[in-house]
Scaffold this motif. Structure first.
Motif, PDB file in Angstrom:
ATOM      1  N   ILE A  62       3.335  16.724  73.692  1.00 38.97           N
ATOM      2  CA  ILE A  62       2.362  15.720  74.116  1.00 38.97           C
ATOM      3  C   ILE A  62       2.946  14.958  75.289  1.00 38.97           C
ATOM      4  O   ILE A  62       4.144  14.678  75.329  1.00 38.97           O
ATOM      5  CB  ILE A  62       2.043  14.740  72.967  1.00 38.97           C
ATOM      6  N   ARG A  63       2.096  14.598  76.228  1.00 42.67           N
ATOM      7  CA  ARG A  63       2.537  13.800  77.366  1.00 42.67           C
ATOM      8  C   ARG A  63       1.787  12.475  77.374  1.00 42.67           C
ATOM      9  O   ARG A  63       0.617  12.402  76.972  1.00 42.67           O
ATOM     10  CB  ARG A  63       2.294  14.540  78.685  1.00 42.67           C
ATOM     11  N   ALA A  64       2.446  11.451  77.852  1.00 48.11           N
ATOM     12  CA  ALA A  64       1.792  10.148  77.967  1.00 48.11           C
ATOM     13  C   ALA A  64       0.534  10.285  78.818  1.00 48.11           C
ATOM     14  O   ALA A  64       0.569  10.868  79.903  1.00 48.11           O
ATOM     15  CB  ALA A  64       2.745   9.135  78.592  1.00 48.11           C
ATOM     16  N   GLY A  65      -0.560   9.764  78.321  1.00 50.96           N
ATOM     17  CA  GLY A  65      -1.822   9.853  79.040  1.00 50.96           C
ATOM     18  C   GLY A  65      -2.748  10.929  78.510  1.00 50.96           C
ATOM     19  O   GLY A  65      -3.908  11.010  78.918  1.00 50.96           O
ATOM     20  N   ASP A  66      -2.257  11.767  77.581  1.00 51.54           N
ATOM     21  CA  ASP A  66      -3.114  12.788  76.999  1.00 51.54           C
ATOM     22  C   ASP A  66      -4.204  12.149  76.147  1.00 51.54           C
ATOM     23  O   ASP A  66      -3.943  11.207  75.387  1.00 51.54           O
ATOM     24  CB  ASP A  66      -2.303  13.739  76.110  1.00 51.54           C
ATOM     25  N   LEU A  67      -5.400  12.676  76.274  1.00 51.82           N
ATOM     26  CA  LEU A  67      -6.530  12.247  75.460  1.00 51.82           C
ATOM     27  C   LEU A  67      -6.876  13.417  74.551  1.00 51.82           C
ATOM     28  O   LEU A  67      -7.173  14.512  75.014  1.00 51.82           O
ATOM     29  CB  LEU A  67      -7.734  11.892  76.323  1.00 51.82           C
ATOM     30  N   MET A  68      -6.831  13.208  73.256  1.00 56.26           N
ATOM     31  CA  MET A  68      -7.037  14.287  72.303  1.00 56.26           C
ATOM     32  C   MET A  68      -8.020  13.882  71.207  1.00 56.26           C
ATOM     33  O   MET A  68      -8.280  12.691  70.993  1.00 56.26           O
ATOM     34  CB  MET A  68      -5.706  14.670  71.653  1.00 56.26           C
ATOM     35  N   LEU A  69      -8.489  14.894  70.500  1.00 57.31           N
ATOM     36  CA  LEU A  69      -9.303  14.680  69.314  1.00 57.31           C
ATOM     37  C   LEU A  69      -8.543  15.299  68.147  1.00 57.31           C
ATOM     38  O   LEU A  69      -8.166  16.474  68.195  1.00 57.31           O
ATOM     39  CB  LEU A  69     -10.668  15.358  69.452  1.00 57.31           C
ATOM     40  N   TYR A  70      -8.294  14.507  67.132  1.00 55.46           N
ATOM     41  CA  TYR A  70      -7.640  15.006  65.928  1.00 55.46           C
ATOM     42  C   TYR A  70      -8.713  15.174  64.864  1.00 55.46           C
ATOM     43  O   TYR A  70      -9.490  14.250  64.590  1.00 55.46           O
ATOM     44  CB  TYR A  70      -6.575  14.033  65.438  1.00 55.46           C
ATOM     45  N   GLY A  71      -8.766  16.363  64.282  1.00 56.59           N
ATOM     46  CA  GLY A  71      -9.862  16.625  63.364  1.00 56.59           C
ATOM     47  C   GLY A  71     -11.153  16.691  64.173  1.00 56.59           C
ATOM     48  O   GLY A  71     -11.186  17.185  65.292  1.00 56.59           O
ATOM     49  N   ALA A  72     -12.228  16.166  63.614  1.00 58.47           N
ATOM     50  CA  ALA A  72     -13.515  16.209  64.300  1.00 58.47           C
ATOM     51  C   ALA A  72     -13.980  14.847  64.798  1.00 58.47           C
ATOM     52  O   ALA A  72     -14.942  14.762  65.553  1.00 58.47           O
ATOM     53  CB  ALA A  72     -14.577  16.798  63.378  1.00 58.47           C
ATOM     54  N   ASP A  73     -13.274  13.783  64.376  1.00 53.78           N
ATOM     55  CA  ASP A  73     -13.802  12.467  64.728  1.00 53.78           C
ATOM     56  C   ASP A  73     -12.755  11.431  65.109  1.00 53.78           C
ATOM     57  O   ASP A  73     -13.089  10.260  65.302  1.00 53.78           O
ATOM     58  CB  ASP A  73     -14.629  11.907  63.576  1.00 53.78           C
ATOM     59  N   CYS A  74     -11.491  11.839  65.220  1.00 52.76           N
ATOM     60  CA  CYS A  74     -10.453  10.857  65.527  1.00 52.76           C
ATOM     61  C   CYS A  74     -10.026  10.940  66.991  1.00 52.76           C
ATOM     62  O   CYS A  74      -9.407  11.915  67.422  1.00 52.76           O
ATOM     63  CB  CYS A  74      -9.248  11.063  64.614  1.00 52.76           C
ATOM     64  N   LEU A  75     -10.385   9.933  67.746  1.00 51.86           N
ATOM     65  CA  LEU A  75     -10.071   9.832  69.167  1.00 51.86           C
ATOM     66  C   LEU A  75      -8.651   9.303  69.325  1.00 51.86           C
ATOM     67  O   LEU A  75      -8.310   8.261  68.763  1.00 51.86           O
ATOM     68  CB  LEU A  75     -11.073   8.876  69.822  1.00 51.86           C
TER      69      LEU A  75
END
Length: 331
Positions: free
Chosen positions: A277-290
């Motif tokens: 992971i890098r600082a600034g990454d935008l991810m979705l964990y599961g189906a609803d966790c931003l």
């Protein structure tokens, strides 16, 4: 089991008299609508003398880019240095691209299909484009492998180039976030990719365009009076997130490297294990966790990539400790 609450020409018809003055603005091209996703990039490339029109009034955005065109652009970017004699049967000494091809091959930036054939007039593929830019940039080692959905289709020679181009924000992908390695690079795509590459490699380039190769809008995150811009992947997940914007939410702290928030509606997923992971990454964990990451680290968890901040400098300080209110909105 650990409980984790989400952790790219000159359309160089140089052999003819159809080269257009680089002072022509993108708006002067009848086939480049002002609101086209590539309009800003076309203007940038014309102003920077990276590309020209195919006539006084046309740019031909949907036409392909040839291998000769691309190496000529890179040759000009390098200051048109002296070059030897390319030993290719299809690169005659009087050709407008002769010196560029000779220079690119001598510099290790390009190579022929064989000892006798360079293929100057063949359209360049997206993976070839990425590889040429990567080599021109000095073949920097990417932090990790690329995460395009069609990663396995990328040829071995272009694997590192694709990862570098993705991580540097130079190539973001076509529909669905695909790299489409064997697809042909259009002039519109080439303009966008070149503008990003030029902005990345030049110390004081003209203002880079904000239009995206894939027409995705810019995302802005505002926290404690500071605003960070982000480039979104053109994926069903990111587009579904756009439908929920704007958002002003309290994001919780986790592990000293991320902030997370559970969305009111689930998003489509395509989870993959990024490895790091890098600082600034935008991810979705599961189906609803931003999830917004503000530190670099390795991970064994799987995420669906949403995008990445263009410049995460100062992000950790802006987020601070504990929960923080962040406004997610479009530029």
């Amino acid at each position: 089991m650990k409980k984790h609450f989400p952790a790219f020409l000159v359309s160089v018809l140089l052999s003819a008299s159809i080269l257009v003055s680089s002072s022509a603005a993108a708006s002067s091209f009848s086939d480049v609508p002002q609101d086209a996703w590539y309009a800003g990039a076309v203007a940038y490339c014309v102003d920077a003398e990276l590309m020209h029109g195919t006539s006084a009034t046309t740019f031909s955005p949907d036409a392909t880019t040839s291998r000769a065109m691309l190496v000529t652009i890179l040759y000009r970017q390098a200051g048109s240095p002296q070059a030897g004699d390319a030993a290719f049967a299809d690169v005659p000494s009087g050709a407008w691209y002769h010196d560029a091809v000779s220079w690119a091959c001598e510099a290790g930036i390009a190579s022929g299909y064989s000892a006798q054939r360079f293929g100057p007039n063949e359209p360049i593929t997206r993976e070839q484009l990425a590889a040429l830019l990567w080599r021109s940039a000095g073949s920097p080692v990417p932090d990790s492998a690329a995460t395009f959905p069609d990663q396995s289709a990328i040829s071995a020679f272009a694997q590192q180039a694709a990862a570098w181009a993705q991580q540097a924000g130079i190539i973001t992908g076509r529909d669905g976030g695909r790299f489409d390695p064997h697809g042909l690079a259009t002039r519109a795509e080439t303009a966008v990719i070149l503008s990003r590459y030029d902005a990345l490699t030049k110390p004081n380039p003209p203002s880079a365009p904000t239009q995206e190769e894939d027409a995705m809008p810019k995302l802005l995150l505002t926290v404690n009076g500071q605003t960070f811009s982000a480039t979104l992947a053109d994926t069903p997940t990111a587009r579904a997130l756009l439908a929920q914007l704007p958002l002003s939410v309290s994001m919780q702290e986790l592990n000293g490297n991320e902030k997370y928030y559970y969305l009111p509606e689930s998003l489509p997923t395509d989870a993959q294990q990024p490895g790091s992971i890098r600082a600034g990454d935008l991810m979705l964990y599961g189906a609803d966790c931003l999830v917004l990451f503000y530190a670099d680290f390795s991970t064994s968890y799987s995420y669906t990539r949403l995008g990445v901040l263009d410049d995460p400098e100062g992000l950790a300080q802006a987020l601070g400790d504990g929960a923080v209110t962040i406004s997610w909105h479009l530029a």
